[in-house]
Write an enzyme that holds these catalytic residues in place. Sequence first.
Site, mmCIF file in Angstrom:
data_model
loop_
_atom_site.group_PDB
_atom_site.id
_atom_site.type_symbol
_atom_site.label_atom_id
_atom_site.label_comp_id
_atom_site.label_asym_id
_atom_site.label_seq_id
_atom_site.Cartn_x
_atom_site.Cartn_y
_atom_site.Cartn_z
ATOM 1 N N ARG A 28 1.153 60.206 40.370
ATOM 2 C CA ARG A 28 -0.271 60.458 40.584
ATOM 3 C C ARG A 28 -1.087 59.286 40.045
ATOM 4 O O ARG A 28 -0.837 58.805 38.942
ATOM 5 C CB ARG A 28 -0.692 61.760 39.893
ATOM 6 C CG ARG A 28 0.019 62.970 40.485
ATOM 7 C CD ARG A 28 -0.448 64.279 39.920
ATOM 8 N NE ARG A 28 0.343 65.373 40.475
ATOM 9 C CZ ARG A 28 0.223 66.651 40.137
ATOM 10 N NH1 ARG A 28 -0.666 66.994 39.220
ATOM 11 N NH2 ARG A 28 0.979 67.574 40.688
ATOM 12 N N ARG A 71 -1.527 62.983 30.508
ATOM 13 C CA ARG A 71 -1.984 62.575 31.842
ATOM 14 C C ARG A 71 -1.367 61.217 32.166
ATOM 15 O O ARG A 71 -1.831 60.179 31.685
ATOM 16 C CB ARG A 71 -3.518 62.495 31.865
ATOM 17 C CG ARG A 71 -4.112 62.408 33.263
ATOM 18 C CD ARG A 71 -5.614 62.186 33.187
ATOM 19 N NE ARG A 71 -6.321 63.299 32.557
ATOM 20 C CZ ARG A 71 -6.799 64.351 33.215
ATOM 21 N NH1 ARG A 71 -6.646 64.433 34.513
ATOM 22 N NH2 ARG A 71 -7.439 65.317 32.561
ATOM 23 N N GLU A 104 -3.389 72.869 30.616
ATOM 24 C CA GLU A 104 -2.568 73.342 31.739
ATOM 25 C C GLU A 104 -1.125 72.854 31.655
ATOM 26 O O GLU A 104 -0.869 71.669 31.460
ATOM 27 C CB GLU A 104 -3.182 72.863 33.056
ATOM 28 C CG GLU A 104 -2.363 73.237 34.279
ATOM 29 C CD GLU A 104 -2.774 72.440 35.507
ATOM 30 O OE1 GLU A 104 -1.904 72.163 36.334
ATOM 31 O OE2 GLU A 104 -3.971 72.073 35.620
ATOM 32 N N SER A 121 0.784 75.538 37.424
ATOM 33 C CA SER A 121 -0.102 76.106 38.432
ATOM 34 C C SER A 121 0.767 76.826 39.448
ATOM 35 O O SER A 121 1.905 76.419 39.688
ATOM 36 C CB SER A 121 -0.910 75.013 39.146
ATOM 37 O OG SER A 121 -1.877 74.444 38.310
#
Length: 423
Positions: free
Chosen positions: A261, A276, A348, A351
């Site tokens: 990502r 991240r 998080e 998901s």
Amino acid sequence: MIDLQLLRDDPDKFRASQRARGEDDSLVDSILRADKARRTTLSEYESLRAEQKSFGKRVAQASGDEKKDLVAAAKGMSEKVKTLQSDADDAQDALDRLLFKLPNLVAVGVPSGGEENFAVVKTVGEPRDFDAEGFTPRDHLDIGTELHAIDTERGVKVSGARFHYLLGVGARLELALLTMALDQAIANGFVPMITPTLVKPEVMAGTGFLGEHSDEVYRLEADDLFLTGTSEVALAGYHSGEIVDLDSGPLRYAGWSSCYRREAGSYGKDTKGIIRVHQFQKVEMFSYVHAADAAAEHERMLAWQEQMLAKCELPYRVIDTAAGDLGSSAARKYDCEAWVPSQHTYRELTSTSNCTTFQARRLGIRERTEHGTEPVATLNGTMANTRWLVALLENHQQADGSVKVPAALQPYLGGMSVLEPTA
């Protein structure tokens, strides 16, 4: 892609969905106008095409000057048919472009608004009271560095910002976690898969990842391929263009893959450690089910995620993600967020999304029913990923710098119960 007939029957529902997402509801009216134009143009083409076929029989039966005149007229009609066919094709293309811009219909009960407007479904477990234990919790990078488990400095040296190395017990811990996740998936009927991480544009677009968040995706322009940010993409593409058999139950796959990502727009956020990053590992659940069974499968996926969190002995909460934070494909999404002691907040870890028939319509994935072929529903959900190491290290840290290994994870680490700092 949404069901166009549903939009025709109840456009207000789709307008409300757009508003809940914070999107422009006038797109619905643009689609209705384009649909009407397409149907009008197509009707004109089909009517003239039928007349052309009938006219052709007259030409075949005629003779002499009459036939000569009819042939000339047929030529002019043929040119008009070609023009109308081109107009019909253009009208279909215009409609398709608009339909691809419209995100999935938000499920009933999903909170409206953006990222901060989620609803807490439940909270499980109590965060540790480190003050009562007499020490201040350190962050995962400090812990991982002392364990010689995480090396971000050399990751930056070799690949740039937001890259890292996992080494020693760090590498073993990630492999143990993902293997435990894969075992749990297999125990619940998922077929394990190692998936491609490069996919064609039509597969990436079909899963909904080339919309407004396409700047998050890495693209290899020379080969016109995309690096996937989740094995969901490859797993959704696996049955693209196929008619699948769900008579014996859902088709469930668990994909293990590297994920990539760009983290565009996250400048200055989570720059320390591995929360991240640009590259990470993940085990992803993916299900193909009857459309009517999608909501029940969604609840099952959430339950399996919670079982993994329980095995890792992590305090967490479940949130019902707000409409504006769903992404284009999901009708509803639940996130499981684990407590991160160094940040005094939940972050998080998983998901799970119910994409209803949205992806299947784009990718042409159907099943046979008594009414003919109909699109299936697709769902996805994280079983474990690299970010879990953050919660594991921080929640199980000890005052002496060691980290306790949850009992369920110990067999996957050769029976190791404590990770000890190295000299």
